[in-house]
Design a protein around this motif. Structure first.
Motif, short mmCIF file in Angstrom:
data_model
loop_
_atom_site.label_atom_id
_atom_site.label_comp_id
_atom_site.label_asym_id
_atom_site.label_seq_id
_atom_site.Cartn_x
_atom_site.Cartn_y
_atom_site.Cartn_z
N ALA A 161 -5.10 3.55 6.98
CA ALA A 161 -4.40 4.79 7.33
C ALA A 161 -3.10 4.92 6.55
O ALA A 161 -2.75 6.00 6.07
N ILE A 162 -2.40 3.79 6.41
CA ILE A 162 -1.15 3.80 5.64
C ILE A 162 -1.41 4.23 4.19
O ILE A 162 -0.69 5.06 3.63
N THR B 61 -5.94 -5.80 -0.29
CA THR B 61 -5.27 -4.50 -0.34
C THR B 61 -5.78 -3.68 -1.53
O THR B 61 -5.89 -2.46 -1.44
N LEU C 17 0.80 -1.22 0.00
CA LEU C 17 0.00 0.00 0.00
C LEU C 17 0.83 1.27 0.00
O LEU C 17 0.35 2.33 -0.37
N MET D 217 -7.67 -1.06 9.87
CA MET D 217 -7.60 0.39 10.07
C MET D 217 -6.18 0.90 9.84
O MET D 217 -5.98 1.97 9.26
N ALA D 218 -5.18 0.10 10.29
CA ALA D 218 -3.79 0.52 10.10
C ALA D 218 -3.45 0.55 8.61
O ALA D 218 -2.84 1.51 8.12
N LEU D 219 -3.87 -0.48 7.88
CA LEU D 219 -3.58 -0.53 6.44
C LEU D 219 -4.25 0.63 5.71
O LEU D 219 -3.65 1.26 4.83
N GLN E 261 -8.19 -3.98 13.73
CA GLN E 261 -6.97 -3.18 13.94
C GLN E 261 -6.05 -3.27 12.72
O GLN E 261 -5.41 -2.29 12.34
N VAL E 262 -5.99 -4.46 12.12
CA VAL E 262 -5.19 -4.62 10.91
C VAL E 262 -5.75 -3.75 9.78
O VAL E 262 -5.03 -2.99 9.13
N ARG F 264 3.83 5.06 12.93
CA ARG F 264 2.80 4.88 13.94
C ARG F 264 1.80 3.80 13.51
O ARG F 264 1.39 2.96 14.30
N GLU F 265 1.41 3.83 12.25
CA GLU F 265 0.42 2.86 11.78
C GLU F 265 1.04 1.46 11.66
O GLU F 265 0.35 0.46 11.84
N SER G 55 -10.59 -8.92 18.03
CA SER G 55 -10.44 -7.46 17.90
C SER G 55 -9.18 -7.09 17.12
O SER G 55 -9.03 -5.94 16.70
N THR G 56 -8.28 -8.03 16.89
CA THR G 56 -7.10 -7.71 16.07
C THR G 56 -7.49 -7.51 14.61
O THR G 56 -6.79 -6.80 13.89
N ILE H 269 -8.83 -2.05 -0.40
CA ILE H 269 -8.51 -0.98 0.54
C ILE H 269 -8.08 0.28 -0.23
O ILE H 269 -8.41 1.40 0.15
N MET I 48 0.56 -0.01 14.97
CA MET I 48 -0.83 -0.46 15.09
C MET I 48 -0.98 -1.84 14.44
O MET I 48 -1.60 -2.74 14.98
N LEU I 49 -0.40 -1.93 13.24
CA LEU I 49 -0.55 -3.15 12.44
C LEU I 49 0.20 -4.32 13.08
O LEU I 49 -0.38 -5.39 13.33
N SER J 213 -5.29 6.12 12.75
CA SER J 213 -6.22 5.06 13.15
C SER J 213 -6.30 4.95 14.67
O SER J 213 -5.33 5.25 15.37
N LEU J 214 -7.47 4.53 15.15
CA LEU J 214 -7.67 4.36 16.59
C LEU J 214 -8.37 3.03 16.85
O LEU J 214 -9.33 2.68 16.17
N THR J 215 -7.90 2.30 17.85
CA THR J 215 -8.63 1.12 18.30
C THR J 215 -9.90 1.59 19.01
O THR J 215 -10.08 2.78 19.29
#
Lengths: 405, 405
Positions: B82-83, B16, A57, B78-80, B75-76, A64-65, B71-72, B19, A68-69, B94-96
């Motif tokens: 945001a990236i 991806t 991506l 949202m991080a991707l 999280q994966v 930071r992300e 919940s992981t 995304i 998170m990942l 991104s926020l959990t």
């Protein structure tokens, strides 16, 4: 009831079958009456797979992300392990880095542990639970998730061990312990029963490492006995501590070696008004790690300096030096490739001044030329031709009696 | 600058590549000057894959640990995302669930939202960032990670929309909106432009749902306009709100249907001294959901009750009834399989008393026997033979003019 930290790396928890094995091992330790905190890494190649998604991506994913990942990897392992332990009737609970109280600084992807507030972990241990903590991850004071960088799970384990005053921190891995040298290349290399933190630091920094230096430093600072042992058998492994018991009066405890070293030589014309430091400042600013540095005088008058770097940094080092030639004020630069570094490590060297001489003498007898030398209180390193590296390592391993038992 | 919540489900972020598409769609909305919060689900089948790992390890995985595990997934994603947004030059973070301030009760795997503290989200929006929040997850007041159960990401989106007073909450999905009936089975089913919350609740509960009832209830309570739209095109979708504009004066707005219904009939001898309620209390205690209930008198004197359940509950329902026969005091139980439920829904029914009659009349003309009837203010349901279900749905869809536009 003593407290024990058990850390399992990625290969030890790579599949659900392996997680079952880890759970049974934990049950065995629990059955002996210990209070247990388990630290786990991400399963197998999970971290690499997640990073690869991110790289699909973006060429330069936000750090930071990435934290998170990547921090999801350990969270998956810890939950699965807790599920298995509970299924085996061992009361167990998992905690993320932030839940466990592992506070770090703000440096994403390479954070340092600032503080470990063990109150929650201690409360859960007092409830007779096996506490499983995600390795490698922490949280900043601003509730941002961070990761600790390479070797991070070892650091988590040691930080927790320090904070709960554990009797020992067991690092389970895919080798039986720390060896006198790499058994794949050195005949009769044998497992050490004990090793000092500083010796491990030298060995790890020299590429023989099974533990990340940061974790060893942490253990040293807090005097946590650290044991490296196999997750596949019940052998005792190697205990790292501040001072080892006399083990056969060995002065040298390990022989490490590292290939693909390049020696660069810089010569200056006279009069030389500059500072040798400036060249290393420039290299450091360009993230080129310099290892051994030797200063000399050419033709009795002209100053010169030789230093070693990793082969992979050579192209960039030359670019940096060439483009700063004027400013740095040198006249001639040369390099020699095809070299390797061989080192002997042992805290006993401090009180045994003849060790380096004995090393050089043996290398001379073996007709192995020495290109550079570097010494510290507990280590002597030599740079030799790469095709002599294994030869040198075996000779020195023999010379200092490491295979004697 | 209005605030918009955009929610993307698992299929919309399954790869991806998808995304990337989602990121570009967000950029388009951002370019119009909106403040955006994005809520994401786990990628594709991730949740199922994680659950399958857990089931490898335990027949009955600890619910708390399942929440840790599942919940992981978000999280994966949202991080991707945001990236990717950052790579596109859209400042994003991104926020959990716990970082975003989504507080829930303590019921693991099926937690309810207690409170959404939007202060962090609002602060980040004010910094002109696109804020990406993990759907489906929250945190208890005791810092335990919870998940919201089925449809949880929709609920997260609505809770956030309410807390930041968003102008609209867009639920992106793999259909174009809410339809008058299921287009796969009903000829000329068409997309509705608008629908009332209560109508959606009835349709969702009747198996025609594209939104989870809990999310719709939440939106209703906080009067958040909720829009269901496709993540693959730019069509307007269907807006859910409190009262729809008059849309062709339609009294009925949707026809829902559901197969695999079983009717159970219980008869009592006289004198009957018990309570009909006790049978339903017993069924409920055994987690058997009863839908339509019809009370009657057999032979003019003996009380009887019929009720419908899902076919998958039949075996257990019979076991429960048989083993409680004495206590519950009934003499005869029978069941009929091969049934289905067909319902018409529309808030206009309240003021149009003839709707049910019109429905029965049409079904009679179509020679479709009606086995049970249930009515509410905005819905009439009939139980019919399963092989007449699609026939009945098409007839009623036609009868109430739903395909007219």
């Amino acid at each position: 009831m003593s407290k024990i930290v058990m850390k399992f790396g990625g290969t030890s928890v790579a599949t659900t079958e392996k997680i079952v094995n880890v759970a049974k091992r934990i049950r065995n330790v629990k059955d002996k009456g210990h209070e247990i905190v388990v630290v786990v890494s991400a399963m197998g190649k999970t971290t690499d797979e997640l990073a690869s998604l991110a790289n699909d991506l973006s060429e330069n994913p936000t750090k930071r992300e990435m934290d998170m990942l990547l921090s999801t990897g350990e969270q998956v392992t810890m939950a699965l392990l807790a599920i298995k332990l509970n299924a085996l009737g061992i009361d167990s609970i998992s905690l993320t880095g932030w839940q466990a109280g592992l506070q770090t600084d703000e440096v994403h992807r390479n954070a340092r542990v600032d503080n470990m507030d063990a109150s929650k972990v201690l409360k859960l241990l007092a409830e007779n639970k096996v506490v499983i903590v995600a390795g490698f991850q922490g949280v900043t004071s601003d509730n941002e998730i961070t990761t600790l960088g390479r070797g991070g799970s070892d650091t988590t384990a040691v930080a927790i061990a320090a904070s709960i005053e554990a009797e020992i921190c067991d690092i389970y891995t895919d080798v039986d312990g720390v060896f006198t040298s790499d058994p794949r290349f050195v005949t009769n290399a044998r497992k050490l029963e004990q090793l000092e933190y500083d010796e491990m630091l030298e060995l790890a920094n020299l590429g023989a490492g099974v533990l990340h230096p940061r974790a060893v430093e942490f253990a040293k600072n807090y005097k946590i006995p650290l044991r490296v042992r196999s997750s596949y058998n019940d052998e005792e492994g190697t205990i790292l501590k501040e001072e080892v018991d006399l083990e056969n009066n060995l002065v040298v405890r390990g022989v490490a070696f590292e290939s693909d070293i390049v020696r660069l030589t810089i010569e200056y014309d006279i009069p030389f008004n500059g500072s040798l430091a400036s060249i290393f400042t420039t290299l450091a600013a360009n993230h080129i790690n310099v290892d051994i540095i030797v200063q000399s005088i050419v033709d009795g008058v002209r100053p010169a300096v030789s230093f070693s770097i990793k082969k992979e940094s050579l192209a960039e080092a030359i670019t940096v030096l060439e483009s700063n030639k004027q400013v740095l004020g040198f006249t001639f630069a040369d390099f020699e490739v095809g070299l390797a570094k061989v080192s002997i490590v042992g805290s006993g060297m401090v009180s045994n001044p003849g060790v380096a001489a004995q090393m050089f003498d043996r290398l001379r007898k073996e007709n192995i030329p020495v290109k550079m030398v570097s010494t510290s209180e507990i280590k002597v390193s030599v740079v030799v031709p790469q095709n002599e590296m294994i030869h040198a390592a075996n000779a020195l391993h023999d010379e200092f009696g490491l295979a004697l038992i």
